[in-house]
Design a protein around this motif. Structure first.
Motif, PDB file in Angstrom:
ATOM      1  N   GLN A   1      77.524  10.315  25.249  1.00 16.64           N
ATOM      2  CA  GLN A   1      78.444   9.191  25.316  1.00 16.64           C
ATOM      3  C   GLN A   1      78.992   8.908  23.925  1.00 16.64           C
ATOM      4  O   GLN A   1      78.233   8.758  22.972  1.00 16.64           O
ATOM      5  CB  GLN A   1      77.714   7.952  25.833  1.00 16.64           C
ATOM      6  CG  GLN A   1      78.599   6.754  26.061  1.00 16.64           C
ATOM      7  CD  GLN A   1      79.314   6.817  27.401  1.00 16.64           C
ATOM      8  OE1 GLN A   1      79.059   7.721  28.196  1.00 16.64           O
ATOM      9  NE2 GLN A   1      80.186   5.873  27.633  1.00 16.64           N
ATOM     10  N   VAL A   2      80.308   8.875  23.813  1.00 17.86           N
ATOM     11  CA  VAL A   2      80.975   8.591  22.542  1.00 17.86           C
ATOM     12  C   VAL A   2      81.736   7.286  22.679  1.00 17.86           C
ATOM     13  O   VAL A   2      82.364   7.024  23.703  1.00 17.86           O
ATOM     14  CB  VAL A   2      81.937   9.729  22.162  1.00 17.86           C
ATOM     15  CG1 VAL A   2      82.772   9.348  20.946  1.00 17.86           C
ATOM     16  CG2 VAL A   2      81.158  11.015  21.891  1.00 17.86           C
ATOM     17  N   GLN A   3      81.684   6.495  21.649  1.00 20.42           N
ATOM     18  CA  GLN A   3      82.391   5.219  21.648  1.00 20.42           C
ATOM     19  C   GLN A   3      83.149   5.056  20.342  1.00 20.42           C
ATOM     20  O   GLN A   3      82.633   5.359  19.267  1.00 20.42           O
ATOM     21  CB  GLN A   3      81.402   4.064  21.807  1.00 20.42           C
ATOM     22  CG  GLN A   3      82.039   2.729  22.077  1.00 20.42           C
ATOM     23  CD  GLN A   3      81.000   1.651  22.386  1.00 20.42           C
ATOM     24  OE1 GLN A   3      79.844   1.749  21.973  1.00 20.42           O
ATOM     25  NE2 GLN A   3      81.420   0.631  23.114  1.00 20.42           N
TER      26      GLN A   3
ATOM     27  N   ASN B   1      92.335   7.219  17.903  1.00 12.76           N
ATOM     28  CA  ASN B   1      92.194   8.371  18.797  1.00 12.76           C
ATOM     29  C   ASN B   1      91.579   9.504  17.993  1.00 12.76           C
ATOM     30  O   ASN B   1      92.179   9.955  17.019  1.00 12.76           O
ATOM     31  CB  ASN B   1      93.565   8.766  19.335  1.00 12.76           C
ATOM     32  CG  ASN B   1      93.573  10.125  19.990  1.00 12.76           C
ATOM     33  OD1 ASN B   1      94.130  11.082  19.453  1.00 12.76           O
ATOM     34  ND2 ASN B   1      92.959  10.226  21.147  1.00 12.76           N
ATOM     35  N   ASP B   2      90.392   9.920  18.385  1.00 13.69           N
ATOM     36  CA  ASP B   2      89.697  10.974  17.655  1.00 13.69           C
ATOM     37  C   ASP B   2      89.457  12.182  18.554  1.00 13.69           C
ATOM     38  O   ASP B   2      89.127  12.032  19.745  1.00 13.69           O
ATOM     39  CB  ASP B   2      88.327  10.475  17.158  1.00 13.69           C
ATOM     40  CG  ASP B   2      88.441   9.423  16.081  1.00 13.69           C
ATOM     41  OD1 ASP B   2      87.393   8.878  15.683  1.00 13.69           O
ATOM     42  OD2 ASP B   2      89.569   9.143  15.624  1.00 13.69           O
TER      43      ASP B   2
ATOM     44  N   HIS C   1      86.840  16.877  23.144  1.00 17.03           N
ATOM     45  CA  HIS C   1      87.661  15.949  23.921  1.00 17.03           C
ATOM     46  C   HIS C   1      88.301  14.908  23.009  1.00 17.03           C
ATOM     47  O   HIS C   1      87.811  14.662  21.898  1.00 17.03           O
ATOM     48  CB  HIS C   1      86.795  15.221  24.966  1.00 17.03           C
ATOM     49  CG  HIS C   1      86.148  16.131  25.946  1.00 17.03           C
ATOM     50  ND1 HIS C   1      86.825  16.703  27.002  1.00 17.03           N
ATOM     51  CD2 HIS C   1      84.872  16.607  26.021  1.00 17.03           C
ATOM     52  CE1 HIS C   1      86.004  17.465  27.691  1.00 17.03           C
ATOM     53  NE2 HIS C   1      84.814  17.431  27.122  1.00 17.03           N
ATOM     54  N   ASP C   2      89.367  14.303  23.496  1.00 14.42           N
ATOM     55  CA  ASP C   2      89.983  13.164  22.825  1.00 14.42           C
ATOM     56  C   ASP C   2      89.351  11.873  23.334  1.00 14.42           C
ATOM     57  O   ASP C   2      89.162  11.704  24.538  1.00 14.42           O
ATOM     58  CB  ASP C   2      91.484  13.120  23.100  1.00 14.42           C
ATOM     59  CG  ASP C   2      92.282  13.916  22.097  1.00 14.42           C
ATOM     60  OD1 ASP C   2      93.489  14.084  22.320  1.00 14.42           O
ATOM     61  OD2 ASP C   2      91.711  14.357  21.092  1.00 14.42           O
TER      62      ASP C   2
ATOM     63  N   SER D   1      80.872  16.961  15.824  1.00 13.69           N
ATOM     64  CA  SER D   1      81.838  16.966  14.728  1.00 13.69           C
ATOM     65  C   SER D   1      83.090  16.221  15.169  1.00 13.69           C
ATOM     66  O   SER D   1      83.330  16.052  16.361  1.00 13.69           O
ATOM     67  CB  SER D   1      82.197  18.383  14.284  1.00 13.69           C
ATOM     68  OG  SER D   1      82.873  19.062  15.324  1.00 13.69           O
ATOM     69  N   ILE D   2      83.863  15.789  14.184  1.00 16.05           N
ATOM     70  CA  ILE D   2      85.120  15.085  14.463  1.00 16.05           C
ATOM     71  C   ILE D   2      86.265  15.857  13.848  1.00 16.05           C
ATOM     72  O   ILE D   2      86.200  16.240  12.677  1.00 16.05           O
ATOM     73  CB  ILE D   2      85.097  13.652  13.920  1.00 16.05           C
ATOM     74  CG1 ILE D   2      83.961  12.858  14.560  1.00 16.05           C
ATOM     75  CG2 ILE D   2      86.434  12.955  14.187  1.00 16.05           C
ATOM     76  CD1 ILE D   2      83.853  11.422  14.059  1.00 16.05           C
ATOM     77  N   GLY D   3      87.301  16.093  14.617  1.00 16.74           N
ATOM     78  CA  GLY D   3      88.469  16.811  14.135  1.00 16.74           C
ATOM     79  C   GLY D   3      89.537  15.844  13.671  1.00 16.74           C
ATOM     80  O   GLY D   3      89.286  14.963  12.868  1.00 16.74           O
TER      81      GLY D   3
END
Length: 119
Positions: free
Chosen positions: A1-3, A96-97, A106-107, A30-32
Motif C-alpha cells: 500500500q502506497v500513500q 503524482n509519483d 504504477h502512478d 523506488s520512486i521515479g
C-alpha cells in the motif's frame, strides 16, 4: 500500500509565496518521476511541474520562472515552491509519483491541497 500526502496549501495574497510538500509512504522500492498537477474549478487537471530521477526539471509555461520543483530522496518527498502567486494559480494541487513496489510500477496520486490566491 502506497500513500501520498500533500501539505502546505492555504490562502495567500497575490505576489505571495507558498511551499507545497508531498510525502510518499508505504512499501516503496523506488520512486521515479515526481510531478505536480493542479485543477481549478470548472477546468481540467493540468500539469504544473515534474522532476526526474536524475533531477532534471520541466515546467508548464504558465509557471516558469515562478515555481520551483525539488525533491529529497531520503524522505521520499517532492516540493513545489511557488513565488509571485497570481489569482489564476488558485486550484487544488496534486502530487503524482511513479513508484515501484513489489507489485510493479504504477502512478499514485495524493488527495490534493487547496491553494487560493486572492486579495
Amino acid at each position: 500500500q502506497v500513500q501520498l500526502v500533500e501539505s502546505g496549501g492555504g490562502s495567500v495574497q497575490p505576489g505571495g509565496s507558498l511551499r507545497l510538500s508531498c510525502v510518499a509512504s508505504g512499501s516503496i522500492y523506488s520512486i521515479g518521476v515526481m510531478r505536480w498537477y493542479r485543477q481549478a474549478p470548472g477546468k481540467q487537471r493540468e500539469f504544473v511541474a515534474g522532476i526526474s530521477i536524475d533531477g532534471f526539471t520541466n515546467y508548464a509555461d504558465s509557471v516558469k520562472g515562478r515555481f520551483t520543483i525539488s525533491k529529497d530522496n531520503t524522505k521520499n518527498t517532492v516540493y513545489l515552491k511557488m513565488n509571485s502567486l497570481k489569482p489564476e494559480d488558485t486550484a487544488v494541487y496534486y502530487c503524482n509519483d511513479n513508484i515501484a513496489t513489489l507489485r510493479g510500477l504504477h502512478d499514485y496520486w495524493g488527495q490534493g491541497t487547496q491553494v487560493t490566491v486572492s486579495s
